[in-house]
Write a protein that holds these residues in place. Structure first.
Motif, PDB file in Angstrom:
ATOM      1  N   THR A  60      -4.966   0.744   4.408  1.00  0.00           N
ATOM      2  CA  THR A  60      -4.351   0.257   4.684  1.00  0.00           C
ATOM      3  C   THR A  60      -4.060  -1.037   5.829  1.00  0.00           C
ATOM      4  O   THR A  60      -3.368  -2.323   5.375  1.00  0.00           O
ATOM      5  N   PHE A  61      -4.773  -1.395   6.421  1.00  0.00           N
ATOM      6  CA  PHE A  61      -5.535  -2.289   7.770  1.00  0.00           C
ATOM      7  C   PHE A  61      -6.064  -3.398   7.228  1.00  0.00           C
ATOM      8  O   PHE A  61      -6.769  -4.396   7.256  1.00  0.00           O
ATOM      9  N   ALA A  62      -7.221  -2.582   6.376  1.00  0.00           N
ATOM     10  CA  ALA A  62      -7.977  -3.177   4.976  1.00  0.00           C
ATOM     11  C   ALA A  62      -8.312  -4.368   4.140  1.00  0.00           C
ATOM     12  O   ALA A  62      -8.779  -5.265   3.734  1.00  0.00           O
ATOM     13  N   LEU A  63      -7.061  -3.597   3.488  1.00  0.00           N
ATOM     14  CA  LEU A  63      -6.576  -3.964   2.124  1.00  0.00           C
ATOM     15  C   LEU A  63      -7.124  -3.599   0.696  1.00  0.00           C
ATOM     16  O   LEU A  63      -6.687  -2.844  -0.071  1.00  0.00           O
ATOM     17  N   LEU A  64      -8.545  -3.249   0.971  1.00  0.00           N
ATOM     18  CA  LEU A  64      -9.185  -2.922   0.102  1.00  0.00           C
ATOM     19  C   LEU A  64     -10.675  -2.389   0.770  1.00  0.00           C
ATOM     20  O   LEU A  64     -11.208  -2.431   1.634  1.00  0.00           O
ATOM     21  N   ASN A  65     -11.237  -0.726   0.448  1.00  0.00           N
ATOM     22  CA  ASN A  65     -12.144  -0.378  -0.096  1.00  0.00           C
ATOM     23  C   ASN A  65     -13.092   0.083  -0.897  1.00  0.00           C
ATOM     24  O   ASN A  65     -12.018  -0.201  -1.958  1.00  0.00           O
ATOM     25  N   ILE A  66     -14.258  -0.488  -0.437  1.00  0.00           N
ATOM     26  CA  ILE A  66     -14.907  -0.160  -2.121  1.00  0.00           C
ATOM     27  C   ILE A  66     -16.598   0.687  -1.824  1.00  0.00           C
ATOM     28  O   ILE A  66     -16.970   1.070  -0.467  1.00  0.00           O
ATOM     29  N   ARG A  71     -19.631   7.736 -10.855  1.00  0.00           N
ATOM     30  CA  ARG A  71     -20.140   7.140 -12.205  1.00  0.00           C
ATOM     31  C   ARG A  71     -19.365   5.827 -12.292  1.00  0.00           C
ATOM     32  O   ARG A  71     -20.122   5.029 -13.043  1.00  0.00           O
ATOM     33  N   LEU A  72     -18.437   5.040 -11.710  1.00  0.00           N
ATOM     34  CA  LEU A  72     -18.168   3.418 -12.040  1.00  0.00           C
ATOM     35  C   LEU A  72     -17.518   3.594 -10.127  1.00  0.00           C
ATOM     36  O   LEU A  72     -17.285   4.159  -9.454  1.00  0.00           O
ATOM     37  N   GLU A  73     -18.307   2.411  -9.705  1.00  0.00           N
ATOM     38  CA  GLU A  73     -16.963   2.036  -8.399  1.00  0.00           C
ATOM     39  C   GLU A  73     -15.683   1.875  -8.655  1.00  0.00           C
ATOM     40  O   GLU A  73     -15.346   1.498  -9.463  1.00  0.00           O
ATOM     41  N   LEU A  74     -15.370   1.836  -7.280  1.00  0.00           N
ATOM     42  CA  LEU A  74     -14.005   2.454  -7.265  1.00  0.00           C
ATOM     43  C   LEU A  74     -13.652   1.428  -5.881  1.00  0.00           C
ATOM     44  O   LEU A  74     -14.249   1.286  -5.183  1.00  0.00           O
ATOM     45  N   TYR A  75     -13.032   0.671  -6.568  1.00  0.00           N
ATOM     46  CA  TYR A  75     -11.414  -0.837  -5.639  1.00  0.00           C
ATOM     47  C   TYR A  75     -10.602   0.307  -5.764  1.00  0.00           C
ATOM     48  O   TYR A  75     -10.135  -0.246  -6.418  1.00  0.00           O
ATOM     49  N   HIS A  76     -10.471   0.554  -3.772  1.00  0.00           N
ATOM     50  CA  HIS A  76      -9.209   0.959  -3.658  1.00  0.00           C
ATOM     51  C   HIS A  76      -8.584  -0.002  -2.384  1.00  0.00           C
ATOM     52  O   HIS A  76      -8.805   0.128  -1.667  1.00  0.00           O
ATOM     53  N   PHE A  77      -7.564  -0.561  -3.173  1.00  0.00           N
ATOM     54  CA  PHE A  77      -6.040  -1.025  -2.527  1.00  0.00           C
ATOM     55  C   PHE A  77      -5.223  -0.849  -1.472  1.00  0.00           C
ATOM     56  O   PHE A  77      -4.637   0.631  -2.397  1.00  0.00           O
ATOM     57  N   ASP A  78      -4.444  -0.856  -0.894  1.00  0.00           N
ATOM     58  CA  ASP A  78      -3.627  -0.593  -0.078  1.00  0.00           C
ATOM     59  C   ASP A  78      -2.753  -1.855  -0.010  1.00  0.00           C
ATOM     60  O   ASP A  78      -2.926  -2.340   0.465  1.00  0.00           O
ATOM     61  N   LEU A  79      -1.151  -1.991  -0.614  1.00  0.00           N
ATOM     62  CA  LEU A  79      -0.920  -3.147  -0.233  1.00  0.00           C
ATOM     63  C   LEU A  79       0.684  -2.675   0.686  1.00  0.00           C
ATOM     64  O   LEU A  79       1.493  -3.495   0.322  1.00  0.00           O
ATOM     65  N   TYR A  80       0.571  -2.006   1.161  1.00  0.00           N
ATOM     66  CA  TYR A  80       1.286  -1.666   1.950  1.00  0.00           C
ATOM     67  C   TYR A  80       2.279  -2.226   2.537  1.00  0.00           C
ATOM     68  O   TYR A  80       3.323  -2.762   3.117  1.00  0.00           O
ATOM     69  N   ARG A  81       1.223  -3.415   3.459  1.00  0.00           N
ATOM     70  CA  ARG A  81       1.039  -3.914   4.231  1.00  0.00           C
ATOM     71  C   ARG A  81       1.643  -6.324   3.850  1.00  0.00           C
ATOM     72  O   ARG A  81       2.352  -7.094   5.016  1.00  0.00           O
ATOM     73  N   LEU A  82       1.403  -5.808   2.075  1.00  0.00           N
ATOM     74  CA  LEU A  82       1.733  -7.365   1.707  1.00  0.00           C
ATOM     75  C   LEU A  82       3.382  -7.595   1.911  1.00  0.00           C
ATOM     76  O   LEU A  82       4.106  -6.876   1.855  1.00  0.00           O
ATOM     77  N   GLU A  83       3.531  -9.254   2.067  1.00  0.00           N
ATOM     78  CA  GLU A  83       4.852  -9.378   2.905  1.00  0.00           C
ATOM     79  C   GLU A  83       5.636  -9.933   1.309  1.00  0.00           C
ATOM     80  O   GLU A  83       7.141  -9.919   2.270  1.00  0.00           O
ATOM     81  N   LYS A  84       5.295 -11.130   1.281  1.00  0.00           N
ATOM     82  CA  LYS A  84       5.370 -12.033   0.297  1.00  0.00           C
ATOM     83  C   LYS A  84       4.382 -11.541  -1.439  1.00  0.00           C
ATOM     84  O   LYS A  84       3.793 -11.706  -1.453  1.00  0.00           O
ATOM     85  N   TRP A 107       0.909   1.591  -3.835  1.00  0.00           N
ATOM     86  CA  TRP A 107       1.756   0.952  -3.316  1.00  0.00           C
ATOM     87  C   TRP A 107       1.874  -0.717  -4.495  1.00  0.00           C
ATOM     88  O   TRP A 107       2.426  -1.797  -4.078  1.00  0.00           O
ATOM     89  N   ALA A 108       1.562  -0.613  -5.207  1.00  0.00           N
ATOM     90  CA  ALA A 108       1.528  -1.614  -6.686  1.00  0.00           C
ATOM     91  C   ALA A 108       2.435  -2.178  -6.507  1.00  0.00           C
ATOM     92  O   ALA A 108       3.039  -2.880  -6.984  1.00  0.00           O
ATOM     93  N   ASP A 109       3.907  -1.454  -6.975  1.00  0.00           N
ATOM     94  CA  ASP A 109       5.205  -2.137  -6.988  1.00  0.00           C
ATOM     95  C   ASP A 109       5.361  -3.157  -6.435  1.00  0.00           C
ATOM     96  O   ASP A 109       6.508  -4.300  -6.681  1.00  0.00           O
ATOM     97  N   ARG A 110       4.628  -3.751  -5.323  1.00  0.00           N
ATOM     98  CA  ARG A 110       4.977  -5.007  -3.838  1.00  0.00           C
ATOM     99  C   ARG A 110       4.109  -5.805  -4.592  1.00  0.00           C
ATOM    100  O   ARG A 110       4.465  -6.615  -4.516  1.00  0.00           O
ATOM    101  N   ALA A 111       3.282  -6.015  -5.814  1.00  0.00           N
ATOM    102  CA  ALA A 111       3.019  -6.760  -6.591  1.00  0.00           C
ATOM    103  C   ALA A 111       2.213  -6.112  -8.382  1.00  0.00           C
ATOM    104  O   ALA A 111       2.158  -6.864  -8.931  1.00  0.00           O
ATOM    105  N   ALA A 112       3.448  -5.981  -8.341  1.00  0.00           N
ATOM    106  CA  ALA A 112       4.216  -5.259  -9.505  1.00  0.00           C
ATOM    107  C   ALA A 112       4.111  -6.602 -10.544  1.00  0.00           C
ATOM    108  O   ALA A 112       2.629  -6.542 -11.524  1.00  0.00           O
ATOM    109  N   ASP A 113       4.351  -7.631 -10.599  1.00  0.00           N
ATOM    110  CA  ASP A 113       3.455  -8.810 -11.546  1.00  0.00           C
ATOM    111  C   ASP A 113       2.730  -8.939 -11.526  1.00  0.00           C
ATOM    112  O   ASP A 113       2.292  -9.906 -12.312  1.00  0.00           O
ATOM    113  N   ASP A 114       1.595  -9.012 -10.153  1.00  0.00           N
ATOM    114  CA  ASP A 114       0.095  -9.309 -10.782  1.00  0.00           C
ATOM    115  C   ASP A 114      -0.614  -8.699 -11.552  1.00  0.00           C
ATOM    116  O   ASP A 114      -1.907  -8.185 -11.320  1.00  0.00           O
TER     117      ASP A 114
END
Length: 138
Positions: A60-66, A71-84, A107-114
């Protein structure tokens, strides 16, 4: 598809099964209210990749944990704090979308178009009792 999770273990196991079929470059989008199971899903997904689920936290505060070592690298995003709109693209998310790992976006719906057009969506909602959750895919 719509599934009913009767508790944490059901959500965890469902996500673990999804991750077993994950391929490099996959993007998995999670949407739903607080407490609806997104982070439990993330832990199960990580487990399905061979990662230790107890190490998974929402970034939530870092936006991304790797996370690597599975088996595969995981890129874990949390977009809760995105504002625009557009903020997600501005942080360089596309570099991760087309990598050899997989992206899990809470919280992918906060950047659904992206999100890439082939991203897999999982929408969480509360079920009929305290532990029940509804997960809709597609």
């Amino acid at each position: 598809m719509k599934i009913t999770s009767r508790g944490i273990n059901d959500t965890f196991d469902f996500a673990k099964d999804i991750a077993a079929a994950a391929r490099p470059g996959g993007v998995y989008c999670l949407a739903g209210p607080l407490g609806s199971g997104k982070t439990v899903f993330a832990k199960g997904f990580a487990s399905g990749l061979g990662l230790r689920p107890e190490k998974i936290t929402s970034p939530t505060f870092a936006l991304l944990n790797i996370y690597n070592g599975g088996r595969l690298e995981l890129y874990h995003f949390d977009l809760y704090r995105l504002e625009k709109a557009g903020e997600f693209i501005n942080i360089g998310c596309e570099d991760y979308f087309y990598s050899n790992g997989v992206c899990l976006v809470e919280w992918a719906d906060r950047a659904a178009d992206d999100m890439p057009p082939d991203a897999e969506w999982f929408r969480f909602s509360y079920g009929g009792n305290e532990n029940e959750r509804i997960i809709e895919t597609g």
